[in-house]
Design a protein around this motif. Structure first.
Motif, PDB file in Angstrom:
ATOM      1  N   GLU A  81       0.819  -1.219   0.000  1.00 60.23           N
ATOM      2  CA  GLU A  81       0.000   0.000   0.000  1.00 60.23           C
ATOM      3  C   GLU A  81       0.848   1.261   0.000  1.00 60.23           C
ATOM      4  O   GLU A  81       0.456   2.276  -0.582  1.00 60.23           O
ATOM      5  N   SER A  82       2.012   1.213   0.634  1.00 63.79           N
ATOM      6  CA  SER A  82       2.882   2.395   0.669  1.00 63.79           C
ATOM      7  C   SER A  82       3.476   2.664  -0.709  1.00 63.79           C
ATOM      8  O   SER A  82       3.668   3.819  -1.101  1.00 63.79           O
ATOM      9  N   LEU A  83       3.762   1.602  -1.446  1.00 66.72           N
ATOM     10  CA  LEU A  83       4.274   1.763  -2.812  1.00 66.72           C
ATOM     11  C   LEU A  83       3.199   2.368  -3.707  1.00 66.72           C
ATOM     12  O   LEU A  83       3.463   3.264  -4.501  1.00 66.72           O
ATOM     13  N   LYS A  84       1.989   1.849  -3.557  1.00 64.81           N
ATOM     14  CA  LYS A  84       0.861   2.368  -4.337  1.00 64.81           C
ATOM     15  C   LYS A  84       0.653   3.854  -4.052  1.00 64.81           C
ATOM     16  O   LYS A  84       0.460   4.666  -4.967  1.00 64.81           O
ATOM     17  N   ALA A  85       0.726   4.227  -2.791  1.00 60.90           N
ATOM     18  CA  ALA A  85       0.535   5.621  -2.392  1.00 60.90           C
ATOM     19  C   ALA A  85       1.651   6.523  -2.925  1.00 60.90           C
ATOM     20  O   ALA A  85       1.431   7.710  -3.180  1.00 60.90           O
ATOM     21  N   ALA A  86       2.846   5.944  -3.094  1.00 54.68           N
ATOM     22  CA  ALA A  86       3.990   6.710  -3.611  1.00 54.68           C
ATOM     23  C   ALA A  86       3.941   6.857  -5.124  1.00 54.68           C
ATOM     24  O   ALA A  86       4.762   7.568  -5.707  1.00 54.68           O
ATOM     25  N   GLY A  87       2.993   6.181  -5.770  1.00 51.62           N
ATOM     26  CA  GLY A  87       2.844   6.309  -7.221  1.00 51.62           C
ATOM     27  C   GLY A  87       3.331   5.134  -8.030  1.00 51.62           C
ATOM     28  O   GLY A  87       3.341   5.186  -9.262  1.00 51.62           O
ATOM     29  N   ALA A  88       3.739   4.054  -7.364  1.00 54.03           N
ATOM     30  CA  ALA A  88       4.221   2.884  -8.095  1.00 54.03           C
ATOM     31  C   ALA A  88       3.070   2.184  -8.811  1.00 54.03           C
ATOM     32  O   ALA A  88       2.025   1.930  -8.225  1.00 54.03           O
ATOM     33  N   GLU A  89       3.286   1.890 -10.084  1.00 55.31           N
ATOM     34  CA  GLU A  89       2.306   1.143 -10.875  1.00 55.31           C
ATOM     35  C   GLU A  89       2.727  -0.300 -11.079  1.00 55.31           C
ATOM     36  O   GLU A  89       1.917  -1.139 -11.479  1.00 55.31           O
TER      37      GLU A  89
END
Length: 231
Positions: A81-89
């Motif tokens: 979830e932290s990666l997703k929030a940072a913009g990782a696709e």
């Protein structure tokens, strides 16, 4: 899963670049993605992802790894979830420099699917590629560890065999071939041999002009795509 245009390209600086240097190459990749209409994935250290995302529009921000935990406990691990929030696709999994057990790989692919994060899963050999294909990754990177960073690419026979076997298991999996890619000609060979994408690390980073080398590789993708369309 998000639609991925093929053939695609992955710029993978690993941890050779960080901070401002990583951002500058990402900006070049972003311009090339727009200019040529190619999906370019760009990996960076976790702490650089959000900054790169905020300065780019066209590249697919890609994490180098993640763990299968859920929000809560998990000190020191990489929360999806932290990666997703940072913009990782997208996320790399099971790279030779960060291999996973089968149990962890299954769990992590599942978590990525829950969050609609594209999985790029690495396989060292044909047997491993066949096993991983059954887990349903979005992209399967066939990359013999022995060839990484050597400037020597896989043989055409290896590329064709691995791509064919993976597609027989799941035709929706995109197959990437990338070992030892150093020139546009290497990229061209990969695509005309049937791969859905390619990528590079040292071939770009060791070039006198990283941006120029990257554009040479993207132009090779365009050329190979045009050649394949003739048949």
């Amino acid at each position: 899963m998000k639609k991925i245009r093929t053939p695609f390209f992955i710029v993978n600086p690993k941890s050779y670049l960080y901070g401002e240097e990583s951002l500058q190459l990402a900006l070049v990749a972003d311009k090339l993605a727009e200019k040529y209409g190619i999906d370019i994935f760009y990996t960076a250290p976790f702490t650089d992802l959000a900054n790169i995302k905020s300065h780019t529009k066209y590249i697919k921000i890609t994490a180098q790894h993640m763990d299968p935990l859920v929000p809560g406990r998990g000190m020191g691990y990489i929360l999806p979830e932290s990666l997703k929030a940072a913009g990782a696709e997208a996320v790399f999994l099971n790279h030779a420099e960060h291999s996973l057990t089968l149990t962890n790989l299954v769990k992590t692919i599942k978590r990525a699917k829950e969050l609609d994060i594209i999985t790029i899963v690495c396989a060292d050999c044909l047997e491993e590629a066949i096993a991983i294909a059954k887990l349903g990754p979005d992209i399967l990177l066939c990359e013999p560890t022995a060839l990484i960073g050597t400037g020597k690419t896989s043989s055409s026979e290896y590329m064709i065999e691995t791509t064919t076997k993976i597609k027989e298991i799941d035709k929706n999996i995109l197959v990437m071939q990338a070992s030892g890619i150093t020139t546009g000609e290497d990229v061209y060979k990969v695509i005309v041999n049937g791969a859905d994408g390619s990528g590079a690390t040292s071939g770009i980073l060791n070039a006198p002009d990283k941006g120029k080398k990257l554009e040479e590789m993207i132009q090779a993708i365009v050329k190979a795509t045009n050649e394949n369309m003739k048949y």
